[in-house]
Design a protein around this motif. Structure first.
Motif, PDB file in Angstrom:
ATOM      1  N   ASP A  67       0.859  -1.177   0.000  1.00 34.78           N
ATOM      2  CA  ASP A  67       0.000   0.000   0.000  1.00 34.78           C
ATOM      3  C   ASP A  67       0.896   1.227   0.000  1.00 34.78           C
ATOM      4  O   ASP A  67       1.850   1.312   0.794  1.00 34.78           O
ATOM      5  N   LEU A  68       0.597   2.178  -0.900  1.00 32.65           N
ATOM      6  CA  LEU A  68       1.424   3.378  -0.998  1.00 32.65           C
ATOM      7  C   LEU A  68       1.567   4.112   0.332  1.00 32.65           C
ATOM      8  O   LEU A  68       2.579   4.764   0.592  1.00 32.65           O
ATOM      9  N   MET A  69       0.558   3.997   1.169  1.00 31.72           N
ATOM     10  CA  MET A  69       0.571   4.737   2.431  1.00 31.72           C
ATOM     11  C   MET A  69       1.193   3.944   3.577  1.00 31.72           C
ATOM     12  O   MET A  69       1.240   4.418   4.707  1.00 31.72           O
ATOM     13  N   ASP A  70       1.676   2.728   3.300  1.00 33.59           N
ATOM     14  CA  ASP A  70       2.248   1.860   4.330  1.00 33.59           C
ATOM     15  C   ASP A  70       3.722   1.616   4.027  1.00 33.59           C
ATOM     16  O   ASP A  70       4.072   0.808   3.170  1.00 33.59           O
ATOM     17  N   ALA A  71       4.584   2.309   4.722  1.00 30.00           N
ATOM     18  CA  ALA A  71       6.020   2.235   4.449  1.00 30.00           C
ATOM     19  C   ALA A  71       6.560   0.817   4.592  1.00 30.00           C
ATOM     20  O   ALA A  71       7.374   0.359   3.781  1.00 30.00           O
ATOM     21  N   ALA A  72       6.126   0.105   5.597  1.00 26.22           N
ATOM     22  CA  ALA A  72       6.665  -1.227   5.868  1.00 26.22           C
ATOM     23  C   ALA A  72       6.284  -2.249   4.806  1.00 26.22           C
ATOM     24  O   ALA A  72       6.956  -3.273   4.649  1.00 26.22           O
ATOM     25  N   SER A  73       5.231  -1.958   4.040  1.00 27.59           N
ATOM     26  CA  SER A  73       4.740  -2.958   3.090  1.00 27.59           C
ATOM     27  C   SER A  73       5.666  -3.168   1.896  1.00 27.59           C
ATOM     28  O   SER A  73       5.494  -4.133   1.144  1.00 27.59           O
ATOM     29  N   PHE A  74       6.649  -2.295   1.705  1.00 25.05           N
ATOM     30  CA  PHE A  74       7.558  -2.438   0.560  1.00 25.05           C
ATOM     31  C   PHE A  74       8.851  -3.171   0.907  1.00 25.05           C
ATOM     32  O   PHE A  74       9.648  -3.469   0.013  1.00 25.05           O
ATOM     33  N   GLU A  75       9.048  -3.463   2.172  1.00 22.18           N
ATOM     34  CA  GLU A  75      10.312  -4.090   2.565  1.00 22.18           C
ATOM     35  C   GLU A  75      10.425  -5.527   2.074  1.00 22.18           C
ATOM     36  O   GLU A  75      11.466  -5.930   1.546  1.00 22.18           O
ATOM     37  N   ALA A  76       9.367  -6.319   2.199  1.00 24.51           N
ATOM     38  CA  ALA A  76       9.408  -7.721   1.765  1.00 24.51           C
ATOM     39  C   ALA A  76       9.580  -7.857   0.258  1.00 24.51           C
ATOM     40  O   ALA A  76      10.446  -8.613  -0.206  1.00 24.51           O
ATOM     41  N   PRO A  77       8.803  -7.141  -0.565  1.00 22.34           N
ATOM     42  CA  PRO A  77       8.991  -7.291  -2.011  1.00 22.34           C
ATOM     43  C   PRO A  77      10.321  -6.751  -2.517  1.00 22.34           C
ATOM     44  O   PRO A  77      10.806  -7.171  -3.566  1.00 22.34           O
ATOM     45  N   MET A  78      10.937  -5.844  -1.766  1.00 30.50           N
ATOM     46  CA  MET A  78      12.199  -5.254  -2.214  1.00 30.50           C
ATOM     47  C   MET A  78      13.409  -6.109  -1.826  1.00 30.50           C
ATOM     48  O   MET A  78      14.508  -5.922  -2.370  1.00 30.50           O
ATOM     49  N   ALA A  79      13.222  -7.064  -0.943  1.00 29.27           N
ATOM     50  CA  ALA A  79      14.343  -7.880  -0.467  1.00 29.27           C
ATOM     51  C   ALA A  79      15.032  -8.589  -1.629  1.00 29.27           C
ATOM     52  O   ALA A  79      14.393  -9.252  -2.442  1.00 29.27           O
ATOM     53  N   GLY A  80      16.334  -8.416  -1.730  1.00 26.91           N
ATOM     54  CA  GLY A  80      17.122  -9.065  -2.772  1.00 26.91           C
ATOM     55  C   GLY A  80      17.143  -8.347  -4.104  1.00 26.91           C
ATOM     56  O   GLY A  80      17.848  -8.755  -5.027  1.00 26.91           O
TER      57      GLY A  80
END
Length: 359
Positions: A67-80
């Motif tokens: 979700d664009l408004m949820d900072a933590a939600s991008f950490e898992a997909p960005m890993a690696g």
């Protein structure tokens, strides 16, 4: 120079969007692994077009809820990931609350994705979808630019929350991106600034301004006259390719204008009339500017009289030479983009030929 490992996964935000879907398609066709962020990965129907592409291409796709408004939600997909392509941002001209519907998701989305990049050691480059709207507000602005055309050096300084709020949101979002990028030196940022995007997407049921305008041409809304809005146009496939090439071209840097043609609504109508004139009522005359000014706001609240005054019958010019020179982009004819998008709507049953036009 930034070298990206093609074997590393690539994160694409807003993967079911019009532009993002074509980016994902091209990445999968090239054999890449895509970490696709979507609002709800459990909603299988919304992923069927991406899944169909993935089934027939050498690449792999993995879905992540974000979700664009949820900072933590991008950490898992960005890993690696070494390369991040951030496309997710609202594109709509009809809004009731521009702050919450446009500015907040656009700016916070950039902030949250780039803060996640700061927290992800593998990230080397972020390619962000901006817009020519971050460079100008209306065509009247272009007349005051040093070269009387859009270049990567110019910025939109005339939009505000109450005047062209979409352009304002894109300007603030891109400026926020450059601010965050400038505060560190591990990853670099590239902005892609397209003009009005046309051409077929992966989902024929897509909603949005590009499809809406084609629907207006096909529904007879412009049967009696076409407003001479002067705009830049570019095919979605070239814009997608620019994002990917910007990601993998070590020397790429800064902003890239993606705009194939300095054109307008009458040229779009002419291209459609040449192919579908015996099936649809598409006007061959221009609507007087005064009529557009007088009645436009009644038909579409986003069609303000200021926008009409400053963009109808006033030429649009953009310099796309950097995209050609540094990214090797080859722009296709405008008619091809317009006709193929229109045909996609016909094939999907969203447009039906007008029997009265066949006489």
């Amino acid at each position: 120079m930034t070298q990206i490992n093609p074997q590393a996964p690539i994160m694409v935000t807003g993967a079911t969007g019009y532009l993002a879907g074509v980016i994902v398609k091209q990445l999968l066709e090239a054999g890449h692994t895509v970490h696709a962020t979507v609002r709800n990965p459990d909603k299988v129907e919304g992923l069927r077009y991406l899944n169909a592409i993935a089934a027939g291409t050498p690449g792999q796709i993995k879905y992540f809820k974000a979700d664009l408004m949820d900072a933590a939600s991008f950490e898992a997909p960005m890993a690696g990931c070494e390369l991040v392509i951030h496309t997710a941002s609202p594109f709509t001209l009809n809004v009731k609350d521009p702050q919450t519907e446009l500015v907040d998701p656009a700016v916070n989305g950039v902030r949250n994705v780039l803060n996640a990049a700061n927290a992800t050691e593998t990230v080397k480059r972020v390619v962000m979808t901006s817009s020519c709207a971050a460079i100008y507000s209306t065509n009247a602005d272009i007349e005051h630019m040093p070269k009387k055309k859009l270049t990567e050096a110019e910025w939109n300084t005339s939009s505000s929350l109450s005047d062209e709020p979409y352009a304002y949101s894109k300007t603030l979002a891109e400026r926020e991106g450059w601010k965050i990028a400038g505060e560190q030196d591990r990853w670099d940022l590239i902005a892609i600034n397209p003009s009005f995007i046309l051409g077929p997407g992966i989902n024929p049921q897509t909603t949005g301004e590009s499809y809406a305008i084609m629907m207006q041409f096909g529904s007879g809304a412009m049967a009696n006259g076409v407003p001479n809005f002067r705009i830049g146009m570019v095919d979605v496939r070239e814009v997608a390719a620019a994002h990917i090439r910007a990601g993998f071209t070590p020397e790429a840097s800064g902003r890239y204008i993606l705009s194939a043609h300095d054109s307008g609504f009458p040229e779009m109508a002419a291209a459609l009339r040449a192919h579908y004139g015996d099936q649809f009522k598409i006007a061959d005359k221009r609507m007087p500017k005064f009529f557009v000014w007088l009645f436009g706001p009644m038909i579409n609240s986003a069609l303000t009289r200021k926008r009409v005054s400053e963009s109808v019958d006033i030429d649009f010019h953009a310099d796309h030479s950097k995209s050609v020179r540094e990214l090797g982009i080859e722009y296709r004819p405008m008619a091809e983009s317009v006709v193929e998008l229109f045909q996609q709507l016909i094939d999907a049953g969203r447009l039906t030929p007008d029997k009265s036009a066949q006489g």
